[in-house]
Design an enzyme around this catalytic site. Structure first.
Site, PDB file in Angstrom:
ATOM      1  N   ASP A  12       0.831  -1.214   0.000  1.00 46.56           N
ATOM      2  CA  ASP A  12       0.000   0.000   0.000  1.00 46.56           C
ATOM      3  C   ASP A  12       0.869   1.269   0.000  1.00 46.56           C
ATOM      4  O   ASP A  12       1.952   1.291   0.588  1.00 46.56           O
ATOM      5  CB  ASP A  12      -0.901  -0.023   1.246  1.00 46.56           C
ATOM      6  CG  ASP A  12      -2.000   1.031   1.151  1.00 46.56           C
ATOM      7  OD1 ASP A  12      -2.303   1.491   0.033  1.00 46.56           O
ATOM      8  OD2 ASP A  12      -2.545   1.402   2.205  1.00 46.56           O
ATOM      9  N   HIS A  29       2.826   3.749  -8.922  1.00 51.63           N
ATOM     10  CA  HIS A  29       2.724   2.316  -9.249  1.00 51.63           C
ATOM     11  C   HIS A  29       3.994   1.836  -9.954  1.00 51.63           C
ATOM     12  O   HIS A  29       4.474   0.741  -9.689  1.00 51.63           O
ATOM     13  CB  HIS A  29       1.495   2.060 -10.135  1.00 51.63           C
ATOM     14  CG  HIS A  29       0.194   2.320  -9.421  1.00 51.63           C
ATOM     15  ND1 HIS A  29      -0.090   1.765  -8.188  1.00 51.63           N
ATOM     16  CD2 HIS A  29      -0.884   3.069  -9.745  1.00 51.63           C
ATOM     17  CE1 HIS A  29      -1.289   2.169  -7.792  1.00 51.63           C
ATOM     18  NE2 HIS A  29      -1.785   2.969  -8.715  1.00 51.63           N
ATOM     19  N   LEU A 122      11.088 -20.231  -5.441  1.00 48.56           N
ATOM     20  CA  LEU A 122      10.118 -19.358  -4.771  1.00 48.56           C
ATOM     21  C   LEU A 122       8.818 -19.396  -5.550  1.00 48.56           C
ATOM     22  O   LEU A 122       8.827 -19.295  -6.776  1.00 48.56           O
ATOM     23  CB  LEU A 122      10.658 -17.911  -4.752  1.00 48.56           C
ATOM     24  CG  LEU A 122       9.667 -16.810  -4.334  1.00 48.56           C
ATOM     25  CD1 LEU A 122       9.372 -16.908  -2.833  1.00 48.56           C
ATOM     26  CD2 LEU A 122      10.222 -15.423  -4.644  1.00 48.56           C
TER      27      LEU A 122
END
Ligand code: FPP
Length: 224
Positions: A12, A29, A122
């Protein structure tokens, strides 16, 4: 010391960072994507097995069209540019959420999942058009349709996160303390860290500080 298998992150603060630094939410962003890359690499370094990133919620469709288009374009470019690299890093990509995007993005996401499906270092679960309440309602509907007994095990079976262990650790950046419809079932016993920094400012050092604190917590899961 606590083992650390799965880290979930609510990334956030991009919009606020963008306005503050470049007078544009979208610039935030773009900067946030750089942090994503840093945190992926740092997760591999720390032998974290699952990293779940909240990239777009079912509620984020309420945002201006310009911002939504930018976000999906960013994701598309990222995948086109970095898929080969992710694959070489032995990263498995999985999308959690309702996969209803443009034809091009749908195809790209399916390709990315398929190409990386056997990778082991991962697993990145990218939460895209994801909402925890939707996920739960959908699981209950499947439970009823298949006439399954209501049990924890059977509910888990129909969640998008089936086969993924629950997060050990949730981090939310951006100085806001809420869960925003993210993994409400799966976070039942996760350790939660709220970080003041906005996502584009979050770095490996901040991540390390949290990992260090997490490892020292006494997790008793209701026991003493
Ligand atoms: C929340 O910040 C962030 C998002 C809704 C988008 C997250 C996207 C990225 C980190 C970059 C793209 C990622 C990928 C994987 C391509 P906010 O916009 O709600 O920030 P605010 O609270 O300051 O408005």
């Amino acid at each position: 010391m606590n083992p650390l298998n799965h880290v979930a992150i609510i990334m956030d603060g991009n919009g606020r960072w963008g306005i503050k630094n470049k007078n544009s939410r979208n610039a935030g962003h773009k900067a946030g994507l750089k942090t994503v890359e840093k945190i992926i690499n740092h997760s591999i370094k720390n032998k974290i097995k699952f990293l779940t990133l909240y990239a777009f919620s079912t509620e984020n469709w309420k945002r201006p069209k310009k911002e939504i288009t930018f976000l999906f374009q960013l994701l598309e470019t990222f995948l086109l540019k970095r898929l080969e690299n992710l694959n070489n890093q032995d990263i498995k990509l999985k999308i959690i959420g309702i996969k209803k995007f443009s034809k091009k993005l749908n195809q790209l996401l399916t390709l990315a999942e398929k190409k990386t499906s056997n990778n082991k270092s991962l697993q990145i679960n990218l939460a895209l058009n994801y909402g925890s309440k939707y996920e739960l309602v959908d699981a209950f509907k499947k439970l009823r349709k298949n006439k399954d007994k209501i049990s924890e095990k059977n509910i888990n079976k129909y969640l998008q996160t089936k086969d993924i262990p629950d997060p050990d650790l949730l981090i939310r950046t951006g100085n806001t303390k809420r869960l925003s419809n993210f993994l409400l079932w799966q976070l039942a016993y996760s350790e939660i860290f709220f970080e003041k920094k906005l996502w584009p400012d979050f770095n490996e050092k901040d991540f390390n500080k949290i990992l260090k604190k997490y490892k020292l917590i006494k997790r008793n899961f209701g026991n003493i």
